[in-house]
Scaffold this motif. Structure first.
Motif, mmCIF file in Angstrom:
data_model
loop_
_atom_site.group_PDB
_atom_site.id
_atom_site.type_symbol
_atom_site.label_atom_id
_atom_site.label_comp_id
_atom_site.label_asym_id
_atom_site.label_seq_id
_atom_site.Cartn_x
_atom_site.Cartn_y
_atom_site.Cartn_z
ATOM 1 N N LEU A 114 0.827 -1.204 0.000
ATOM 2 C CA LEU A 114 0.000 0.000 0.000
ATOM 3 C C LEU A 114 0.861 1.254 0.000
ATOM 4 O O LEU A 114 0.616 2.197 -0.774
ATOM 5 N N GLN A 115 1.875 1.286 0.838
ATOM 6 C CA GLN A 115 2.734 2.463 0.920
ATOM 7 C C GLN A 115 3.507 2.683 -0.380
ATOM 8 O O GLN A 115 3.702 3.827 -0.801
ATOM 9 N N ASN A 116 3.936 1.592 -1.014
ATOM 10 C CA ASN A 116 4.633 1.721 -2.289
ATOM 11 C C ASN A 116 3.751 2.392 -3.330
ATOM 12 O O ASN A 116 4.223 3.242 -4.094
ATOM 13 N N VAL A 117 2.486 2.002 -3.385
ATOM 14 C CA VAL A 117 1.582 2.555 -4.396
ATOM 15 C C VAL A 117 1.166 3.981 -4.041
ATOM 16 O O VAL A 117 0.972 4.818 -4.924
ATOM 17 N N MET A 118 1.065 4.290 -2.748
ATOM 18 C CA MET A 118 0.684 5.632 -2.310
ATOM 19 C C MET A 118 1.790 6.659 -2.500
ATOM 20 O O MET A 118 1.515 7.861 -2.590
ATOM 21 N N GLU A 119 3.027 6.215 -2.541
ATOM 22 C CA GLU A 119 4.167 7.129 -2.471
ATOM 23 C C GLU A 119 4.123 8.217 -3.541
ATOM 24 O O GLU A 119 4.304 9.404 -3.248
ATOM 25 N N GLY A 120 3.905 7.837 -4.799
ATOM 26 C CA GLY A 120 3.904 8.821 -5.876
ATOM 27 C C GLY A 120 2.804 9.862 -5.745
ATOM 28 O O GLY A 120 3.085 11.070 -5.733
ATOM 29 N N PRO A 121 1.538 9.432 -5.655
ATOM 30 C CA PRO A 121 0.468 10.417 -5.525
ATOM 31 C C PRO A 121 0.610 11.326 -4.299
ATOM 32 O O PRO A 121 0.338 12.526 -4.377
ATOM 33 N N ALA A 122 1.068 10.756 -3.182
ATOM 34 C CA ALA A 122 1.147 11.542 -1.947
ATOM 35 C C ALA A 122 2.317 12.520 -1.965
ATOM 36 O O ALA A 122 2.167 13.686 -1.581
ATOM 37 N N LYS A 125 2.698 14.081 -6.399
ATOM 38 C CA LYS A 125 1.548 14.859 -6.863
ATOM 39 C C LYS A 125 0.905 15.682 -5.757
ATOM 40 O O LYS A 125 0.072 16.551 -6.030
ATOM 41 N N GLY A 126 1.281 15.398 -4.504
ATOM 42 C CA GLY A 126 0.775 16.190 -3.395
ATOM 43 C C GLY A 126 -0.661 15.910 -3.005
ATOM 44 O O GLY A 126 -1.332 16.768 -2.414
ATOM 45 N N TRP A 127 -1.144 14.705 -3.313
ATOM 46 C CA TRP A 127 -2.513 14.363 -2.940
ATOM 47 C C TRP A 127 -2.634 14.224 -1.419
ATOM 48 O O TRP A 127 -1.686 13.787 -0.751
ATOM 49 N N ALA A 132 -4.862 9.462 -1.619
ATOM 50 C CA ALA A 132 -3.807 8.567 -2.120
ATOM 51 C C ALA A 132 -4.053 7.133 -1.661
ATOM 52 O O ALA A 132 -3.846 6.179 -2.421
ATOM 53 N N ARG A 133 -4.512 6.975 -0.422
ATOM 54 C CA ARG A 133 -4.767 5.628 0.103
ATOM 55 C C ARG A 133 -5.931 4.975 -0.634
ATOM 56 O O ARG A 133 -5.863 3.796 -1.002
ATOM 57 N N THR A 134 -7.003 5.740 -0.866
ATOM 58 C CA THR A 134 -8.167 5.201 -1.569
ATOM 59 C C THR A 134 -7.782 4.764 -2.977
ATOM 60 O O THR A 134 -8.174 3.685 -3.442
ATOM 61 N N LYS A 135 -7.000 5.607 -3.656
ATOM 62 C CA LYS A 135 -6.548 5.278 -5.004
ATOM 63 C C LYS A 135 -5.683 4.024 -4.993
ATOM 64 O O LYS A 135 -5.828 3.132 -5.848
ATOM 65 N N ALA A 136 -4.765 3.935 -4.027
ATOM 66 C CA ALA A 136 -3.854 2.792 -3.959
ATOM 67 C C ALA A 136 -4.607 1.496 -3.689
ATOM 68 O O ALA A 136 -4.316 0.461 -4.295
ATOM 69 N N LEU A 137 -5.568 1.529 -2.794
ATOM 70 C CA LEU A 137 -6.357 0.328 -2.499
ATOM 71 C C LEU A 137 -7.138 -0.120 -3.730
ATOM 72 O O LEU A 137 -7.235 -1.325 -4.016
ATOM 73 N N ASP A 138 -7.681 0.844 -4.461
ATOM 74 C CA ASP A 138 -8.425 0.522 -5.680
ATOM 75 C C ASP A 138 -7.512 -0.132 -6.716
ATOM 76 O O ASP A 138 -7.897 -1.126 -7.359
#
Length: 259
Positions: A114-122, A125-127, A132-138
């Motif tokens: 989860l953290q790996n996928v969240m890293e870029g958007p958070a 991109k500054g989400w 970012a968590r919702t997007k990563a889980l999806d």
């Protein structure tokens, strides 16, 4: 900044040359990839396939030629016929147009899936963290890893790690996905699960350029095939036509060894 029509082609490469010292890795490569197209690149090792991807992603600077994504000139501005290099920050911004999936997964080992996928958007991109968590889980669900979000890379199989890497690239919402032999580092029994994810992405209409040695995948999923040899595109067209009846002797010789 020079732009071109965004309507038809997602990627356009014009007469690309790449030199590493005296080695001429790409020799005047021109390629157009339509929006929503799956372009598959095949050819022997050392033919320039991975270098082509790295030039699209700007991990490698080109020696001559021009690359456009959605009509935007990469790496340079052109004013009055002169090219002026973009700054590293501007190139980093442009790199968000592409999502790159490598042979090796390059996940952060100290972060969960989860953290790996969240890293870029958070962080890029500054989400907000919740978004970012919702997007990563999806995205983890999309690549078949629902329930694996709290596992670390060391707790995942190679195929699962590669699927996390795909989700991480998708999280940045790129215009084009680039795959550099995404199954070559996997045990044979894990190849199918990664190819299935890429097939699903193809059906969703994401533009892709895929370097692969999986000829069956190229035939089934690709709608544009390029065969590269010695730094040049030797033959291109419909995958099923080329694989069944190659016109160029070099293409025929290569396929006779891998089919």
């Amino acid at each position: 900044m020079e732009t071109r029509s965004k309507d038809e082609f997602c990627v356009e490469m014009q007469d690309i040359h790449k030199h590493y010292g005296n080695f001429h890795a790409l020799k005047g490569v021109s390629l157009k990839v339509r929006r929503g197209e799956v372009c598959v690149a095949i050819g022997p090792s050392g033919s320039g396939k991975s270098t082509l991807l790295r030039c699209i992603n700007q991990l490698e600077g080109i020696s001559a030629g021009r690359v456009f994504i959605k009509g935007e000139l990469l790496g340079y501005t052109e004013r009055e016929g002169c090219f002026h290099p973009l700054s590293p920050r501007q190139i980093s911004e442009q790199r968000r147009l592409t999502g790159m999936v490598f042979q090796r997964f390059h996940l952060f080992p100290h972060m969960t899936a989860l953290q790996n996928v969240m890293e870029g958007p958070a962080h890029v991109k500054g989400w907000p963290k919740v978004r970012a968590r919702t997007k990563a889980l999806d995205l983890l669900r999309r690549v078949g890893l629902a329930g694996f979000e709290n596992r670390y890379p060391g707790q995942l199989s190679g195929g699962q790690q590669q699927r996390v890497a795909i989700a991480r690239a998708l999280a940045m919402e790129p215009e084009v996905m680039l795959f550099d032999e995404p199954t070559s580092a996997l045990d044979p029994e894990l190849v199918g699960e990664v190819l299935d994810v890429i097939k699903d992405l193809a059906l969703s209409g994401i533009t892709m350029v895929v370097v692969t040695h999986e000829i069956g995948f190229a035939r089934e999923v690709g709608n544009h095939l390029v065969f590269m040899d010695q730094g040049s595109i030797v033959e291109e067209g419909n995958p099923r036509d080329i694989l069944a009846n190659p016109r160029n002797p070099r293409t025929a010789a290569f396929l006779s060894k891998v089919l």
